[in-house]
Every structure is written in structure tokens, then in C-alpha cells.
Design an enzyme around this catalytic site. Structure first.
Site, PDB file in Angstrom:
ATOM      1  N   CYS A 251       0.998  -9.584   3.872  1.00 36.41           N
ATOM      2  CA  CYS A 251      -0.424  -9.288   4.064  1.00 36.41           C
ATOM      3  C   CYS A 251      -1.224  -9.570   2.786  1.00 36.41           C
ATOM      4  O   CYS A 251      -1.431 -10.724   2.436  1.00 36.41           O
ATOM      5  CB  CYS A 251      -0.596  -7.844   4.542  1.00 36.41           C
ATOM      6  N   HIS A 336       2.465  -7.875   9.468  1.00 34.18           N
ATOM      7  CA  HIS A 336       3.372  -6.833   8.989  1.00 34.18           C
ATOM      8  C   HIS A 336       4.694  -6.901   9.747  1.00 34.18           C
ATOM      9  O   HIS A 336       4.817  -6.327  10.832  1.00 34.18           O
ATOM     10  CB  HIS A 336       2.737  -5.449   9.169  1.00 34.18           C
ATOM     11  N   GLU A 338       7.334  -5.368   9.203  1.00 40.34           N
ATOM     12  CA  GLU A 338       7.962  -4.044   9.261  1.00 40.34           C
ATOM     13  C   GLU A 338       7.380  -3.172  10.364  1.00 40.34           C
ATOM     14  O   GLU A 338       7.857  -2.067  10.614  1.00 40.34           O
ATOM     15  CB  GLU A 338       7.803  -3.333   7.907  1.00 40.34           C
TER      16      GLU A 338
END
Length: 356
Positions: A251, A336, A338
Site C-alpha cells: 500500500c 492488502h 494480509e
């Protein structure tokens, strides 16, 4: 008992609703996020620092709050705008209600807002500065607070959310990654620990020499809030270490890497925030659904003539979602992987850092 809340926008709009959370006044950039769930993760995501969050899904708070879902040590958003607030959540893990959660961290909320209309307004006009009040205040005074607050590009938001001292985790692991913390999410840390990697989290101001003292095998430039051009130290770190270590950016980390190699960044009209952004890998042709939270992005035209290339694109608007150095082991994604909240389609990208 009904208590009025007010939201003032910089264009002069005053929106009234029902107050919940803390009795206070907060200012910030008003943004919307798409996704049916994930309000706990979003509110605690450091990337929302300086912003008043509005989920587009109308019902919020229905499954309560548990610390297990936090992405940092508490709420980082400045306020919350919802259509309907659920007063009686139901979930086996719930420890508190959403209004109690906001009150705990001194954050105001407003319910009863036509979030669909406000989302369309932001989509058409772009993100706006706003002021949210759950205490008594004159309309003109609230509007003045909205208008006169600093622009998000004028604030060093990363400095507000990064660690102050190094944090070392899983110290005895055979491999080690240093995270340059610009506002790291817990899920990103967990993704590395699950690979049985040692993790060292350092402030973004840490010098390249200090980073190398930890003898890392790789470097992660984390996600975070605000304007990447203000994170000069991290940009200089990428420049200094790109020929010595594999580097992965997430990001804000992608934007920092792009700036380090001569590309430009621009502020988007309303950004990408939500859990349903489609991204195409230009090499494999595969499409993944991703979680995103950013208001700045890489200018694709500025990549021409640099040593980096665009590897992934957003299928909604064509903006860059991945870049990679043509020769060095340096790569990044704008989304993202994750999750937290969102899909886990791309979580295996953390494997690639270790493969390098």
C-alpha cells in the site's frame, strides 16, 4: 434517549443524525469503504488516521467487537458515519458493543445518515474535509472547523501511528525481516510470523545503517496513512538498501518504492477503500479480489523511463496495483494481501519475499 449529532462538510453541507460513541468533536477527511463486514478491523487500521470513516453497508455493529479483530492497539479513525447502528449485537466472541468501543477511545459516531446519498456525493465531488460533533456546537462553528482543518497532505500522519522503539518478535528464527513501520497492521506481522520468520519492527525514521545492524534477510515497507511524499526517511531507506536486500512494499509501501525509483504519486478523487477490489496480474492473467485502503496511487505515465514496471492493474479504474524493479528483488502491491478485513486471495505473496 435520542441525542443529536452533526456532520459538517467543507462544501457547506450539514447532516444531522443520532449520536453514539464519545461526546466530542473530531475533524478529518470523510471517506467511504465498501464491504458488508470488517468495521472493527477498519476502525483500528492505522491507514484510517486522519479520516472519518463511512461504511457503505447500511447496518453496522451487529456482531459486536472483540480485541481479536484489532489491527492495531486501538481505534485510529477519527469518527464513524453509519446508516443504522445495531443496539444488540450477537456473536460468540463479542466483548462490547460498537458504541462502547467508540466511547472507550474517545471517538464520535453518527447514525441515521443516508450513507448511499453521501457516498454518491463523495464519488462525484471527491473526498471532503469534515467535522463530526456529538456534543452541542453551533453549525457555523462546526463548519468552520471542517473548512479550516489542515489538508491531509499537510499532516505527518505516519508519525502518529508508527512505533517509537524497535520491537523484536520470534528472535531465534533462522530468517529475519525488518519492517519499516509506517502504520503496520497486525495481520501483516502475523503473516510473517506464520512463516516462522523473525520480525523486527522499526520506526520509519530508522537509518539504513541501523536497519542493517539487525542482519535482515529482507525488508518490508509497510502500509500507512497519508501522503507518501512526507515519508522522506523511508524513501531514502529504499534508495540506500535496494541493492543490498530484497524489498517488499504494501500500500503506502508501494508508493514509497515508486518515489524512490523516480515515479510520481497523485491523490485520487475518492480512493479505494473496501474488500472487493478486482486486481489483474499482467503476467499470469489471473484476477484476485483484494482488500484496499488508500487515497494516493502511482502515476502510471511517470513509470515510463524508470527501472520499475507495472505488474498488476485495478480492473475498475486501471490504476497500478503492483510494481516491480526490472533487475533488483524489489516489488510491491497497492492492496492488502494480509486482508483484515477482506479476502485472502493474495496472502501467498508473502512467500515471494522469502523466496528472494
Amino acid at each position: 434517549m435520542f441525542k443529536e449529532a452533526k456532520l459538517a462538510l467543507e462544501d457547506g453541507t450539514i447532516i444531522r443524525g443520532e449520536a453514539f460513541g464519545s461526546e466530542t468533536v473530531k475533524t478529518g477527511e470523510v471517506v467511504f469503504a465498501t464491504g458488508m463486514t470488517g468495521y472493527v478491523e477498519s476502525l483500528t487500521d492505522p491507514s484510517y488516521r486522519g479520516q472519518i470513516l463511512m461504511p457503505t453497508y447500511p447496518l453496522q455493529g451487529n456482531y459486536g467487537v472483540t480485541e481479536e479483530w484489532y489491527q492495531s492497539d486501538g481505534i485510529k479513525a477519527e469518527g464513524l458515519i453509519v446508516r443504522e447502528m445495531c443496539p444488540a449485537p450477537s456473536h460468540s466472541l463479542s466483548e462490547k458493543t460498537l458504541p462502547e468501543f467508540l466511547e472507550e477511545y474517545g471517538i464520535p459516531g453518527i447514525a441515521g445518515v443516508d450513507t448511499r446519498a453521501l457516498t454518491i456525493k463523495i464519488r462525484d465531488k471527491g473526498t471532503m474535509k469534515g467535522a463530526l460533533a456529538t456534543e452541542e456546537i453551533d453549525d457555523d462553528e462546526l463548519l468552520e472547523m471542517a473548512v479550516k482543518q489542515p489538508d491531509i497532505t499537510e499532516i505527518d500522519l505516519v508519525d502518529m501511528v508508527c512505533v517509537r522503539e524497535p520491537v523484536i518478535l520470534n528472535e531465534d528464527a533462522s530468517g529475519r525481516v525488518v519492517i519499516v513501520d509506517c502504520g503496520i497492521k497486525r495481520n501483516s506481522i502475523d503473516a510473517l510470523l506464520e512463516k516462522d520468520l523473525g520480525v523486527v519492527i522499526v520506526p520509519y525514521t530508522t537509518s539504513p545503517a541501523e536497519i542493517m545492524d539487525y542482519e535482515p534477510d529482507g525488508l518490508l515497507i509497510s502500509s500507512g496513512p497519508g501522503d507518501p511524499t512526507r515519508v522522506r526517511d523511508a524513501i531514502d531507506t529504499v534508495k540506500a538498501l535496494s541493492e543490498r536486500l530484497p524489498i517488499f512494499g504494501i500500500c503506502l509501501g508501494q508508493q514509497i518504492i515508486a518515489l524512490a525509483f523516480g515515479a510520481r504519486i497523485y491523490k485520487m478523487k475518492f480512493g479505494h477503500r473496501g474488500v472487493n477490489q478486482p486486481v489483474k496480474d499482467l503476467r499470469s492473467g489471473t484476477v484476485s479480489i483484494t482488500s484496499q485502503n488508500h487515497g494516493f496511487t502511482v502515476d502510471p505515465d511517470s513509470v515510463k523511463g524508470t527501472d520499475i514496471e507495472i505488474t498488476q492493474l485495478n480492473l475498475n479504474d486501471g490504476t497500478p496495483e503492483g510494481i516491480e524493479h526490472r533487475e533488483l528483488p524489489v516489488f510491491s502491491v497497492q492492496y492488502h494481501p494480509e486482508a483484515g478485513p477482506g479476502p485472502h486471495d493474495t496472502v501467498n505473496i508473502f512467500d515471494r519475499l522469502w523466496m528472494f
